[in-house]
Design a protein around this motif. Structure first.
Motif, PDB file in Angstrom:
ATOM      1  N   LEU A 105     -80.167  -9.612 -44.187  1.00 15.25           N
ATOM      2  CA  LEU A 105     -79.878  -9.934 -45.582  1.00 15.25           C
ATOM      3  C   LEU A 105     -81.056 -10.640 -46.236  1.00 15.25           C
ATOM      4  O   LEU A 105     -81.357 -10.419 -47.415  1.00 15.25           O
ATOM      5  CB  LEU A 105     -78.625 -10.799 -45.670  1.00 15.25           C
ATOM      6  CG  LEU A 105     -77.317 -10.113 -45.266  1.00 15.25           C
ATOM      7  CD1 LEU A 105     -76.169 -11.107 -45.278  1.00 15.25           C
ATOM      8  CD2 LEU A 105     -77.013  -8.940 -46.188  1.00 15.25           C
ATOM      9  N   ALA A 106     -81.749 -11.495 -45.479  1.00 17.33           N
ATOM     10  CA  ALA A 106     -82.926 -12.172 -46.012  1.00 17.33           C
ATOM     11  C   ALA A 106     -84.045 -11.174 -46.281  1.00 17.33           C
ATOM     12  O   ALA A 106     -84.766 -11.283 -47.283  1.00 17.33           O
ATOM     13  CB  ALA A 106     -83.404 -13.248 -45.042  1.00 17.33           C
ATOM     14  N   TYR A 108     -77.023 -18.333 -45.579  1.00 20.49           N
ATOM     15  CA  TYR A 108     -76.006 -19.243 -45.048  1.00 20.49           C
ATOM     16  C   TYR A 108     -75.391 -20.092 -46.158  1.00 20.49           C
ATOM     17  O   TYR A 108     -74.186 -20.358 -46.150  1.00 20.49           O
ATOM     18  CB  TYR A 108     -76.622 -20.155 -43.989  1.00 20.49           C
ATOM     19  CG  TYR A 108     -77.214 -19.435 -42.796  1.00 20.49           C
ATOM     20  CD1 TYR A 108     -76.556 -18.366 -42.203  1.00 20.49           C
ATOM     21  CD2 TYR A 108     -78.434 -19.826 -42.255  1.00 20.49           C
ATOM     22  CE1 TYR A 108     -77.096 -17.704 -41.114  1.00 20.49           C
ATOM     23  CE2 TYR A 108     -78.975 -19.177 -41.160  1.00 20.49           C
ATOM     24  CZ  TYR A 108     -78.310 -18.120 -40.596  1.00 20.49           C
ATOM     25  OH  TYR A 108     -78.842 -17.458 -39.516  1.00 20.49           O
ATOM     26  N   VAL A 109     -76.220 -20.518 -47.101  1.00 22.30           N
ATOM     27  CA  VAL A 109     -75.715 -21.317 -48.220  1.00 22.30           C
ATOM     28  C   VAL A 109     -74.689 -20.520 -49.021  1.00 22.30           C
ATOM     29  O   VAL A 109     -73.624 -21.032 -49.384  1.00 22.30           O
ATOM     30  CB  VAL A 109     -76.878 -21.775 -49.122  1.00 22.30           C
ATOM     31  CG1 VAL A 109     -76.363 -22.350 -50.444  1.00 22.30           C
ATOM     32  CG2 VAL A 109     -77.730 -22.816 -48.404  1.00 22.30           C
ATOM     33  N   LEU A 110     -74.986 -19.251 -49.277  1.00 26.43           N
ATOM     34  CA  LEU A 110     -74.035 -18.409 -50.015  1.00 26.43           C
ATOM     35  C   LEU A 110     -72.715 -18.270 -49.258  1.00 26.43           C
ATOM     36  O   LEU A 110     -71.634 -18.318 -49.859  1.00 26.43           O
ATOM     37  CB  LEU A 110     -74.650 -17.030 -50.260  1.00 26.43           C
ATOM     38  CG  LEU A 110     -75.702 -16.930 -51.358  1.00 26.43           C
ATOM     39  CD1 LEU A 110     -76.343 -15.548 -51.346  1.00 26.43           C
ATOM     40  CD2 LEU A 110     -75.094 -17.218 -52.718  1.00 26.43           C
ATOM     41  N   THR A 159     -81.135 -13.691 -53.437  1.00 28.88           N
ATOM     42  CA  THR A 159     -80.240 -13.078 -52.458  1.00 28.88           C
ATOM     43  C   THR A 159     -78.902 -12.709 -53.092  1.00 28.88           C
ATOM     44  O   THR A 159     -78.334 -11.646 -52.812  1.00 28.88           O
ATOM     45  CB  THR A 159     -80.006 -14.039 -51.277  1.00 28.88           C
ATOM     46  OG1 THR A 159     -81.266 -14.412 -50.719  1.00 28.88           O
ATOM     47  CG2 THR A 159     -79.159 -13.376 -50.208  1.00 28.88           C
ATOM     48  N   ARG A 160     -78.411 -13.577 -53.957  1.00 23.57           N
ATOM     49  CA  ARG A 160     -77.129 -13.290 -54.620  1.00 23.57           C
ATOM     50  C   ARG A 160     -77.235 -12.034 -55.488  1.00 23.57           C
ATOM     51  O   ARG A 160     -76.323 -11.201 -55.495  1.00 23.57           O
ATOM     52  CB  ARG A 160     -76.723 -14.486 -55.474  1.00 23.57           C
ATOM     53  CG  ARG A 160     -75.328 -14.375 -56.043  1.00 23.57           C
ATOM     54  CD  ARG A 160     -74.927 -15.652 -56.739  1.00 23.57           C
ATOM     55  NE  ARG A 160     -73.549 -15.597 -57.204  1.00 23.57           N
ATOM     56  CZ  ARG A 160     -72.927 -16.587 -57.795  1.00 23.57           C
ATOM     57  NH1 ARG A 160     -73.555 -17.738 -57.990  1.00 23.57           N
ATOM     58  NH2 ARG A 160     -71.679 -16.456 -58.184  1.00 23.57           N
ATOM     59  N   ARG A 161     -78.349 -11.886 -56.205  1.00 27.33           N
ATOM     60  CA  ARG A 161     -78.537 -10.674 -57.026  1.00 27.33           C
ATOM     61  C   ARG A 161     -78.606  -9.439 -56.146  1.00 27.33           C
ATOM     62  O   ARG A 161     -78.048  -8.391 -56.479  1.00 27.33           O
ATOM     63  CB  ARG A 161     -79.816 -10.800 -57.866  1.00 27.33           C
ATOM     64  CG  ARG A 161     -79.707 -11.747 -59.038  1.00 27.33           C
ATOM     65  CD  ARG A 161     -80.827 -11.515 -60.025  1.00 27.33           C
ATOM     66  NE  ARG A 161     -82.141 -11.737 -59.426  1.00 27.33           N
ATOM     67  CZ  ARG A 161     -82.770 -12.906 -59.416  1.00 27.33           C
ATOM     68  NH1 ARG A 161     -82.202 -13.973 -59.958  1.00 27.33           N
ATOM     69  NH2 ARG A 161     -83.968 -13.019 -58.880  1.00 27.33           N
ATOM     70  N   LEU A 174     -75.908  -4.555 -53.623  1.00 31.26           N
ATOM     71  CA  LEU A 174     -75.325  -3.901 -52.455  1.00 31.26           C
ATOM     72  C   LEU A 174     -73.871  -3.536 -52.675  1.00 31.26           C
ATOM     73  O   LEU A 174     -73.385  -2.542 -52.131  1.00 31.26           O
ATOM     74  CB  LEU A 174     -75.439  -4.817 -51.235  1.00 31.26           C
ATOM     75  CG  LEU A 174     -76.707  -4.692 -50.390  1.00 31.26           C
ATOM     76  CD1 LEU A 174     -76.643  -5.643 -49.223  1.00 31.26           C
ATOM     77  CD2 LEU A 174     -76.915  -3.278 -49.914  1.00 31.26           C
ATOM     78  N   THR A 175     -73.151  -4.332 -53.465  1.00 29.34           N
ATOM     79  CA  THR A 175     -71.749  -4.013 -53.711  1.00 29.34           C
ATOM     80  C   THR A 175     -71.608  -2.772 -54.595  1.00 29.34           C
ATOM     81  O   THR A 175     -70.517  -2.255 -54.750  1.00 29.34           O
ATOM     82  CB  THR A 175     -71.035  -5.192 -54.397  1.00 29.34           C
ATOM     83  OG1 THR A 175     -71.679  -5.474 -55.649  1.00 29.34           O
ATOM     84  CG2 THR A 175     -71.073  -6.427 -53.521  1.00 29.34           C
ATOM     85  N   ARG A 176     -72.710  -2.286 -55.154  1.00 27.79           N
ATOM     86  CA  ARG A 176     -72.675  -1.072 -55.979  1.00 27.79           C
ATOM     87  C   ARG A 176     -73.429   0.075 -55.309  1.00 27.79           C
ATOM     88  O   ARG A 176     -73.977   0.947 -55.977  1.00 27.79           O
ATOM     89  CB  ARG A 176     -73.278  -1.365 -57.362  1.00 27.79           C
ATOM     90  CG  ARG A 176     -72.497  -2.378 -58.173  1.00 27.79           C
ATOM     91  CD  ARG A 176     -72.892  -2.317 -59.648  1.00 27.79           C
ATOM     92  NE  ARG A 176     -74.302  -2.608 -59.838  1.00 27.79           N
ATOM     93  CZ  ARG A 176     -74.795  -3.826 -60.100  1.00 27.79           C
ATOM     94  NH1 ARG A 176     -73.985  -4.846 -60.193  1.00 27.79           N
ATOM     95  NH2 ARG A 176     -76.090  -4.009 -60.282  1.00 27.79           N
ATOM     96  N   ILE A 177     -73.471   0.070 -53.983  1.00 29.53           N
ATOM     97  CA  ILE A 177     -74.215   1.126 -53.308  1.00 29.53           C
ATOM     98  C   ILE A 177     -73.539   2.478 -53.447  1.00 29.53           C
ATOM     99  O   ILE A 177     -74.154   3.502 -53.145  1.00 29.53           O
ATOM    100  CB  ILE A 177     -74.400   0.799 -51.809  1.00 29.53           C
ATOM    101  CG1 ILE A 177     -73.050   0.617 -51.129  1.00 29.53           C
ATOM    102  CG2 ILE A 177     -75.282  -0.400 -51.608  1.00 29.53           C
ATOM    103  CD1 ILE A 177     -73.162   0.428 -49.637  1.00 29.53           C
ATOM    104  N   GLU A 178     -72.283   2.475 -53.921  1.00 30.76           N
ATOM    105  CA  GLU A 178     -71.649   3.779 -54.146  1.00 30.76           C
ATOM    106  C   GLU A 178     -72.400   4.573 -55.198  1.00 30.76           C
ATOM    107  O   GLU A 178     -72.388   5.810 -55.184  1.00 30.76           O
ATOM    108  CB  GLU A 178     -70.178   3.606 -54.545  1.00 30.76           C
ATOM    109  CG  GLU A 178     -69.947   2.876 -55.857  1.00 30.76           C
ATOM    110  CD  GLU A 178     -69.823   1.390 -55.696  1.00 30.76           C
ATOM    111  OE1 GLU A 178     -69.303   0.733 -56.619  1.00 30.76           O
ATOM    112  OE2 GLU A 178     -70.244   0.878 -54.652  1.00 30.76           O
TER     113      GLU A 178
END
Length: 399
Positions: free
Chosen positions: A50-51, A220-222, A266-268, A273-277
């Motif tokens: 993820l990093a 990890y913070v997220l 990272t949040r962006r 990634l949540t829109r990889i569809e």
């Protein structure tokens, strides 16, 4: 050091780790399963992956492959470009030995370093709770960690969580993350602790390695923020404690790293990634990254997803050698680095750059083209002034 009891109310799992199947998420998971192969289990995401995504947010190829759970190492091997990097066994053992030294005696030295950097004065904590985080499977450990964090926050005391398990939703599926440690302060603040084996010389460490550690800590913070959102009085600190060997010894020292910028990036990237569809929908029908397919089929599948290669990828992505070979064969300037790519503007290939420098192509009013032609003229002028090899005295030829 004292140990907290394992009793208490049932674990409260944050909403982001509870996955209710909806028609949309079910269809996405089926699509991702088709992409990695019907008989291939999803490759789990970790904080390092993820990093690395956050370090190269424009690469759709990595976003899709990681979101689908494709084993990129196996894919690179099937493509004929296996990843030639990895941590040596010696470095792995040295890192484990250093971490054990830092956490020895119930984390006494670790808590001393943390209090010294983030404690806010006074004496170092003497009584520190060390919860037992043992549970069955990653999901059970994540729930047990959430419970331990809540109990420690309610107790208004110091607590040290050794290798807690955190859950973070990535592309509709849980990714389980394991930081080195998380410390709960009496005021309800939670601090991530990263223990690395690279040295900190004169209170300074390698900038690239510190940056990678900061991006990993931001993940990890997220994940902790999801738990803190349902824990009264909890607050996740954006300043993490980085513990490294001091100078050339094996003695630990620490530095505070602010990860707010890395957290935002990272949040962006996770939002993308949540829109990889959307990326998957643009692929040709029948596209699959199943390692059992032929190299020709896999090459076509990989090339159907746009990539953003940079030399930094060689240290973070298993497909980097494949992407580098393709970038070089296409003469792409991105193979020379992000800084060079940024300076050249709309010129994306080496052929275009050389043609613009030679005055064969390009708009003379373009500042990039003008700079290239000026550089070419200066080079030609410098070469003309370089004298040829001097003849030996007496005109004799040396043999």
């Amino acid at each position: 050091m004292s140990e907290s009891p394992a009793s208490g109310p049932p674990p409260q799992t944050p909403p982001t780790t509870q996955h209710r199947a909806t028609p949309q998420t079910t269809a996405l998971r089926q699509r991702l399963a088709e992409l990695r192969g019907p008989a291939v289990a999803p490759h789990p995401l970790d904080a390092r992956a993820l990093a690395a995504l956050a370090a190269n947010p424009g690469c759709k190829r990595r976003a899709l492959l990681d979101g689908a759970g494709v084993d990129k190492a196996a894919l690179a091997t099937a493509l004929g470009s296996p990843a030639a990097f990895g941590q040596s066994q010696f470095a792995f053992m040295r890192g484990n030995a250093f971490e054990a030294k830092v956490k020895a005696d119930g984390g006494t030295e670790l808590m001393r370093l943390l209090h010294e950097r983030l404690g806010g004065g006074g004496e170092a904590p003497r009584e520190v709770l060390v919860p037992d985080l043992t549970a069955a499977g990653p999901e059970g450990r994540a729930a047990r960690t959430a419970l331990a964090l809540r109990e420690a926050t309610e107790a208004d005391s110091w607590a040290l969580l050794d290798h807690p398990m955190l859950a973070l939703e990535v592309a509709g599926s849980p990714a389980y993350l394991e930081p080195d440690a998380v410390v709960v302060h009496p005021d309800g603040r939670w601090t991530v602790v990263e223990i690395k084996s690279f040295p900190m010389i004169d209170s300074s460490a390698d900038a690239a390695k510190v940056g990678a550690a900061a991006r990993q800590s931001a993940v990890y913070v997220l994940a902790l923020e999801r738990i803190a959102a349902v824990t009264q009085g909890a607050e996740v600190g954006h300043r993490v404690l980085l513990v490294c060997p001091r100078d050339f010894s094996n003695l630990p020292t620490a530095s505070v790293v602010d990860v707010r910028k890395q957290r935002a990036v990272t949040r962006r990237q996770l939002t993308r990634l949540t829109r990889i569809e959307e990326i998957a929908a643009a692929l040709p029908e029948g596209t699959t990254f199943d390692p059992e397919c032929s190299p020709q089929e896999l090459t076509a599948a990989v090339e159907s997803v746009a990539a953003v290669y940079a030399p930094e990828c060689l240290a973070a992505c298993e497909l980097a050698f494949h992407c580098r070979a393709k970038a070089r064969s296409a003469g792409a300037v991105q193979a020379l680095g992000r800084s060079v790519r940024g300076e050249l503007g709309g010129l994306t290939t080496v052929t275009e750059v050389l043609a613009a420098a030679a005055g064969k192509e390009g708009d003379p009013a373009d500042p990039t083209v003008a700079a290239l032609r000026r550089a070419a003229a200066l080079r030609a002028e410098a070469l003309e002034r370089v004298p040829g090899p001097a003849a030996p005295e007496g005109g004799a030829v040396c043999r």
